[in-house]
Design a protein around this motif. Structure first.
Motif, PDB file in Angstrom:
ATOM      1  N   GLN A   1       4.875  -0.443  -6.379  1.00 21.39           N
ATOM      2  CA  GLN A   1       4.737  -1.431  -7.475  1.00 21.39           C
ATOM      3  C   GLN A   1       6.010  -2.262  -7.607  1.00 21.39           C
ATOM      4  O   GLN A   1       5.948  -3.464  -7.873  1.00 21.39           O
ATOM      5  CB  GLN A   1       4.446  -0.714  -8.807  1.00 21.39           C
ATOM      6  CG  GLN A   1       3.037  -0.141  -8.911  1.00 21.39           C
ATOM      7  CD  GLN A   1       1.975  -1.215  -9.157  1.00 21.39           C
ATOM      8  OE1 GLN A   1       2.220  -2.399  -8.983  1.00 21.39           O
ATOM      9  NE2 GLN A   1       0.777  -0.780  -9.519  1.00 21.39           N
ATOM     10  N   ASP A   2       7.153  -1.606  -7.412  1.00 19.46           N
ATOM     11  CA  ASP A   2       8.428  -2.357  -7.460  1.00 19.46           C
ATOM     12  C   ASP A   2       8.458  -3.422  -6.370  1.00 19.46           C
ATOM     13  O   ASP A   2       8.887  -4.563  -6.598  1.00 19.46           O
ATOM     14  CB  ASP A   2       9.629  -1.410  -7.273  1.00 19.46           C
ATOM     15  CG  ASP A   2       9.891  -0.599  -8.538  1.00 19.46           C
ATOM     16  OD1 ASP A   2       9.364  -0.990  -9.602  1.00 19.46           O
ATOM     17  OD2 ASP A   2      10.607   0.422  -8.451  1.00 19.46           O
TER      18      ASP A   2
ATOM     19  N   VAL B   1       2.207  -3.975   3.830  1.00 18.68           N
ATOM     20  CA  VAL B   1       3.492  -3.306   3.646  1.00 18.68           C
ATOM     21  C   VAL B   1       3.182  -1.897   3.146  1.00 18.68           C
ATOM     22  O   VAL B   1       2.608  -1.739   2.066  1.00 18.68           O
ATOM     23  CB  VAL B   1       4.332  -4.065   2.593  1.00 18.68           C
ATOM     24  CG1 VAL B   1       5.613  -3.301   2.267  1.00 18.68           C
ATOM     25  CG2 VAL B   1       4.643  -5.489   3.062  1.00 18.68           C
ATOM     26  N   THR B   2       3.494  -0.903   3.940  1.00 15.65           N
ATOM     27  CA  THR B   2       3.136   0.462   3.568  1.00 15.65           C
ATOM     28  C   THR B   2       4.375   1.269   3.193  1.00 15.65           C
ATOM     29  O   THR B   2       5.373   1.277   3.916  1.00 15.65           O
ATOM     30  CB  THR B   2       2.391   1.151   4.736  1.00 15.65           C
ATOM     31  OG1 THR B   2       1.350   0.271   5.156  1.00 15.65           O
ATOM     32  CG2 THR B   2       1.799   2.468   4.309  1.00 15.65           C
ATOM     33  N   VAL B   3       4.252   1.884   2.030  1.00 13.17           N
ATOM     34  CA  VAL B   3       5.359   2.703   1.518  1.00 13.17           C
ATOM     35  C   VAL B   3       5.023   4.164   1.800  1.00 13.17           C
ATOM     36  O   VAL B   3       3.964   4.644   1.393  1.00 13.17           O
ATOM     37  CB  VAL B   3       5.509   2.478  -0.009  1.00 13.17           C
ATOM     38  CG1 VAL B   3       6.609   3.351  -0.584  1.00 13.17           C
ATOM     39  CG2 VAL B   3       5.769   1.001  -0.300  1.00 13.17           C
TER      40      VAL B   3
ATOM     41  N   LEU C   1       0.828  -1.198   0.000  1.00  7.70           N
ATOM     42  CA  LEU C   1       0.000   0.000   0.000  1.00  7.70           C
ATOM     43  C   LEU C   1       0.873   1.263   0.000  1.00  7.70           C
ATOM     44  O   LEU C   1       1.573   1.520   0.986  1.00  7.70           O
ATOM     45  CB  LEU C   1      -0.884   0.024   1.262  1.00  7.70           C
ATOM     46  CG  LEU C   1      -1.535  -1.301   1.693  1.00  7.70           C
ATOM     47  CD1 LEU C   1      -2.154  -1.181   3.083  1.00  7.70           C
ATOM     48  CD2 LEU C   1      -2.613  -1.702   0.696  1.00  7.70           C
ATOM     49  N   PRO C   2       0.848   2.037  -1.072  1.00  4.53           N
ATOM     50  CA  PRO C   2       1.544   3.324  -1.012  1.00  4.53           C
ATOM     51  C   PRO C   2       0.691   4.326  -0.223  1.00  4.53           C
ATOM     52  O   PRO C   2      -0.526   4.386  -0.444  1.00  4.53           O
ATOM     53  CB  PRO C   2       1.653   3.740  -2.481  1.00  4.53           C
ATOM     54  CG  PRO C   2       0.541   3.030  -3.165  1.00  4.53           C
ATOM     55  CD  PRO C   2       0.203   1.797  -2.381  1.00  4.53           C
ATOM     56  N   LEU C   3       1.313   5.059   0.674  1.00  4.19           N
ATOM     57  CA  LEU C   3       0.550   6.029   1.485  1.00  4.19           C
ATOM     58  C   LEU C   3      -0.153   7.037   0.583  1.00  4.19           C
ATOM     59  O   LEU C   3      -1.304   7.396   0.807  1.00  4.19           O
ATOM     60  CB  LEU C   3       1.514   6.742   2.442  1.00  4.19           C
ATOM     61  CG  LEU C   3       0.887   7.565   3.539  1.00  4.19           C
ATOM     62  CD1 LEU C   3       0.071   6.709   4.486  1.00  4.19           C
ATOM     63  CD2 LEU C   3       1.974   8.319   4.315  1.00  4.19           C
ATOM     64  N   MET C   4       0.566   7.490  -0.452  1.00  6.87           N
ATOM     65  CA  MET C   4       0.015   8.427  -1.452  1.00  6.87           C
ATOM     66  C   MET C   4       0.301   7.849  -2.835  1.00  6.87           C
ATOM     67  O   MET C   4       1.294   7.141  -3.022  1.00  6.87           O
ATOM     68  CB  MET C   4       0.736   9.780  -1.373  1.00  6.87           C
ATOM     69  CG  MET C   4       0.609  10.468  -0.050  1.00  6.87           C
ATOM     70  SD  MET C   4      -1.021  11.190   0.040  1.00  6.87           S
ATOM     71  CE  MET C   4      -0.973  11.865   1.670  1.00  6.87           C
ATOM     72  N   LYS C   5      -0.551   8.267  -3.811  1.00  9.01           N
ATOM     73  CA  LYS C   5      -0.289   7.817  -5.176  1.00  9.01           C
ATOM     74  C   LYS C   5       0.866   8.599  -5.793  1.00  9.01           C
ATOM     75  O   LYS C   5       1.552   8.138  -6.680  1.00  9.01           O
ATOM     76  CB  LYS C   5      -1.533   8.055  -6.042  1.00  9.01           C
ATOM     77  CG  LYS C   5      -2.568   6.951  -5.922  1.00  9.01           C
ATOM     78  CD  LYS C   5      -3.745   7.215  -6.832  1.00  9.01           C
ATOM     79  CE  LYS C   5      -4.936   7.635  -5.986  1.00  9.01           C
ATOM     80  NZ  LYS C   5      -6.161   7.899  -6.685  1.00  9.01           N
TER      81      LYS C   5
ATOM     82  N   ASP D   1      -1.343  -8.450  -2.921  1.00  9.19           N
ATOM     83  CA  ASP D   1      -2.363  -7.527  -3.409  1.00  9.19           C
ATOM     84  C   ASP D   1      -1.745  -6.131  -3.415  1.00  9.19           C
ATOM     85  O   ASP D   1      -0.786  -5.862  -2.674  1.00  9.19           O
ATOM     86  CB  ASP D   1      -3.575  -7.583  -2.461  1.00  9.19           C
ATOM     87  CG  ASP D   1      -4.785  -6.861  -3.027  1.00  9.19           C
ATOM     88  OD1 ASP D   1      -4.774  -6.527  -4.224  1.00  9.19           O
ATOM     89  OD2 ASP D   1      -5.741  -6.630  -2.253  1.00  9.19           O
ATOM     90  N   TYR D   2      -2.316  -5.274  -4.249  1.00  6.62           N
ATOM     91  CA  TYR D   2      -1.835  -3.891  -4.314  1.00  6.62           C
ATOM     92  C   TYR D   2      -3.045  -2.991  -4.245  1.00  6.62           C
ATOM     93  O   TYR D   2      -4.037  -3.209  -4.950  1.00  6.62           O
ATOM     94  CB  TYR D   2      -1.079  -3.671  -5.630  1.00  6.62           C
ATOM     95  CG  TYR D   2      -0.649  -2.233  -5.841  1.00  6.62           C
ATOM     96  CD1 TYR D   2       0.557  -1.769  -5.314  1.00  6.62           C
ATOM     97  CD2 TYR D   2      -1.451  -1.345  -6.553  1.00  6.62           C
ATOM     98  CE1 TYR D   2       0.945  -0.455  -5.491  1.00  6.62           C
ATOM     99  CE2 TYR D   2      -1.067  -0.022  -6.732  1.00  6.62           C
ATOM    100  CZ  TYR D   2       0.131   0.411  -6.206  1.00  6.62           C
ATOM    101  OH  TYR D   2       0.504   1.718  -6.370  1.00  6.62           O
ATOM    102  N   ASP D   3      -3.000  -1.971  -3.384  1.00  7.80           N
ATOM    103  CA  ASP D   3      -4.166  -1.090  -3.249  1.00  7.80           C
ATOM    104  C   ASP D   3      -3.680   0.321  -2.951  1.00  7.80           C
ATOM    105  O   ASP D   3      -2.981   0.560  -1.965  1.00  7.80           O
ATOM    106  CB  ASP D   3      -5.052  -1.601  -2.096  1.00  7.80           C
ATOM    107  CG  ASP D   3      -6.334  -0.786  -1.952  1.00  7.80           C
ATOM    108  OD1 ASP D   3      -6.595   0.086  -2.813  1.00  7.80           O
ATOM    109  OD2 ASP D   3      -7.066  -1.023  -0.982  1.00  7.80           O
ATOM    110  N   GLN D   4      -4.051   1.236  -3.840  1.00  5.53           N
ATOM    111  CA  GLN D   4      -3.561   2.606  -3.645  1.00  5.53           C
ATOM    112  C   GLN D   4      -4.684   3.611  -3.411  1.00  5.53           C
ATOM    113  O   GLN D   4      -4.428   4.801  -3.320  1.00  5.53           O
ATOM    114  CB  GLN D   4      -2.727   3.035  -4.856  1.00  5.53           C
ATOM    115  CG  GLN D   4      -3.506   3.034  -6.167  1.00  5.53           C
ATOM    116  CD  GLN D   4      -2.702   3.558  -7.342  1.00  5.53           C
ATOM    117  OE1 GLN D   4      -1.477   3.510  -7.334  1.00  5.53           O
ATOM    118  NE2 GLN D   4      -3.386   4.081  -8.341  1.00  5.53           N
TER     119      GLN D   4
END
Ligand code: ATP
Length: 456
Positions: A375-376, A411-413, A362-366, A388-391
């Motif tokens: 994504q990497d 996992v938060t970026v 999960l990215p904190l912001m797009k 899973d990926y959720d933005q």
């Protein structure tokens, strides 16, 4: 341990059914046409969960036992199989109908006073006499619809194993004792299908048939009871929700010497999950008789003694196991006291080995390159784990979505990730968060999965 008398968890069948639909575990079959009774479709999360449960069983039965071989037999079998097995004659349920409201009941599942007074438990109308109803689905194969073309959908996977027992001895040089394991679809025209996927007309079984020397059957029966119990412990199931139920004389199949069910305490009460049966030499004896083929085993370790092996069967419902794991994992927990709706969370506490999604990235912001970085990481992890990926949406809400899907790790970026190449690893059960270098993520997840212990 004293036995639980009532279901202790937070699940109800309504909650499980609605969560399953909302999150794409299980949908009603042919829903746009009003649904098909007794049949269900497994959605994106459901098929992953079902595959993981099947995988855990397959590993346990085949990889961890050098003397158990796998098989995938056809659903359609020669109709004589079902005569030999006794299904044509005996695979029946007692059926009664209400003449007034047309409801149909299994006579052994309605109160005795209704049966005695012939009074419908739903509307009070008059019930018909009890009659035998065969549970096998019957069709015709080929262009002609006559008695010579009758074909059945298999009502159990076991017979496919029995008719292949000699093939497997020969192709794999098996020596007694040995087993054959199979996972596959089975079909029963159940009179009453209810409780979601608990009892359905189309379902899947995981069966292992163990062939032993007569006289050693009691010992192997006890051994397999022990192993099947230990298996559920390994899966991380709440062990106080499991119990043994020995078949009484009235329940014991005519061929069985002894039979125990493992029952699970579902929201609707204690119900069968799996059966362990001593089927004696009945099945192979009958197939010898009906096929005219010699089903005896030649025991080279015992002066070429010839005998029909006894069979110890372990027979579990795969789709019923999916329901059990959903109920077992289901929890609701208060996580804040702000007086808001999201003070509570619904969480599926799956063992990470069974969870449909192992980690969500999960990215904190797009913006600002966080999505690209996330994504990497997703690409890096996807080779080893279901990711899973959720933005989209607030991060708290995204965590809740993952909790509800039973994802054990998030996992938060965030902006710090850009500076020091670390991410936040969030644990589903404790909601704790720790900082982990991206380079160590794959290994850290492996470690967390290996040492996982359910805390609630
Ligand atoms: P029941 O008495 O509940 O009809 P059974 O004793 O006939 O079941 P078995 O023939 O021993 O069941 O089947 C082995 C396993 O297959 C069961 O323990 C259950 O998990 C599963 N199973 C049987 N029938 C169904 C069904 N209609 N739907 C889903 N699972 C089933």
């Amino acid at each position: 341990m004293s036995e639980l008398t009532e279901y202790q968890g937070k699940a109800t069948m309504e909650k499980i059914t609605s969560l399953a639909k909302r999150r794409g575990f299980v949908f009603q079959s042919s829903e746009i046409y009003g649904g098909q009774n007794g049949a269900w479709d497994y959605g994106p999360l459901g098929i992953e969960l079902k595959n993981r449960i099947a995988g855990a069983w397959w590993k346990e039965m085949t990889r961890l036992h050098y003397n158990i071989a796998g098989l995938d037999a056809a659903i359609l079998m020669h109709p004589k199989v079902w005569e030999a097995s006794g299904h044509v004659e005996n695979f029946t349920d007692p059926l009664v109908d209400c003449k007034k409201c047309k409801s149909r009941f299994r006579a052994d599942m309605i109160p005795e006073e209704n049966l005695a007074s012939k009074k419908c438990p739903d509307c009070g109308g008059e019930l018909t006499d009890t009659r035998k109803f065969n549970l096998m689905f019957k069709s015709n194969i080929g262009p002609a619809e006559d008695t010579a073309s009758i074909i059945y959908l298999r009502p159990e996977t076991a017979q496919g194993i029995y008719v292949n027992y000699k093939n497997i001895i020969q192709s794999n040089r098996m020596k007694i004792p040995f087993g054959i394991a199979q996972i596959g679809k089975a079909f029963r025209n159940e009179i009453v299908t209810k409780n979601f996927i608990f009892r359905t007309c189309e379902f899947e079984q995981m069966e292992m048939q163990y062939f032993v020397k007569p006289g050693t059957d009691v010992e192997w029966f006890n051994e397999w009871r022990k192993q099947r119990w230990a298996y559920y412990e390994k899966l991380g199931v709440k062990m106080d929700h499991l119990r043994w139920h020995q078949h009484g004389a009235d329940e014991l199949a005519h061929y069985a010497k002894d039979a125990y069910d493992i029952q699970y305490l579902f929201p609707m009460g204690w119900r069968e999950l799996e059966g362990v049966h001593n089927r004696t030499d009945y099945d192979l004896g009958r197939h010898s008789e009906f096929s005219g083929k010699d089903m005896q085993y030649i025991d080279q370790d015992d002066n070429n003694a010839r005998y029909i092996p006894y069979i110890i069967e372990t027979s579990a419902g795969l789709t019923r196991n999916v329901l059990m794991i959903l109920c077992d994992a289901y929890d609701e927990e208060q996580v804040a006291e702000k007086g808001n709706d999201d003070d509570w969370r619904t969480v599926l506490r799956f063992h990470p080995n069974l969870a449909p999604v192992t980690a969500a990235v999960l990215p904190l912001m797009k913006k600002d390159g966080l999505a690209e970085m996330a994504q990497d990481i997703r690409r890096e992890l996807q080779d080893d784990y279901a990711v899973d990926y959720d933005q989209s949406g607030a991060i708290g809400r995204r965590y809740r979505r993952q909790d509800e899907a039973g994802t054990p790790f998030c996992v938060t970026v965030d902006y710090q990730s850009k500076d020091d190449k670390t991410v936040t690893l969030r644990f589903r059960d404790s909601m704790e968060q720790v900082r982990v270098p991206i380079a160590e993520l794959t290994a850290r997840l492996r470690q967390e999965i290996k040492t996982y212990k359910r805390i609630k």
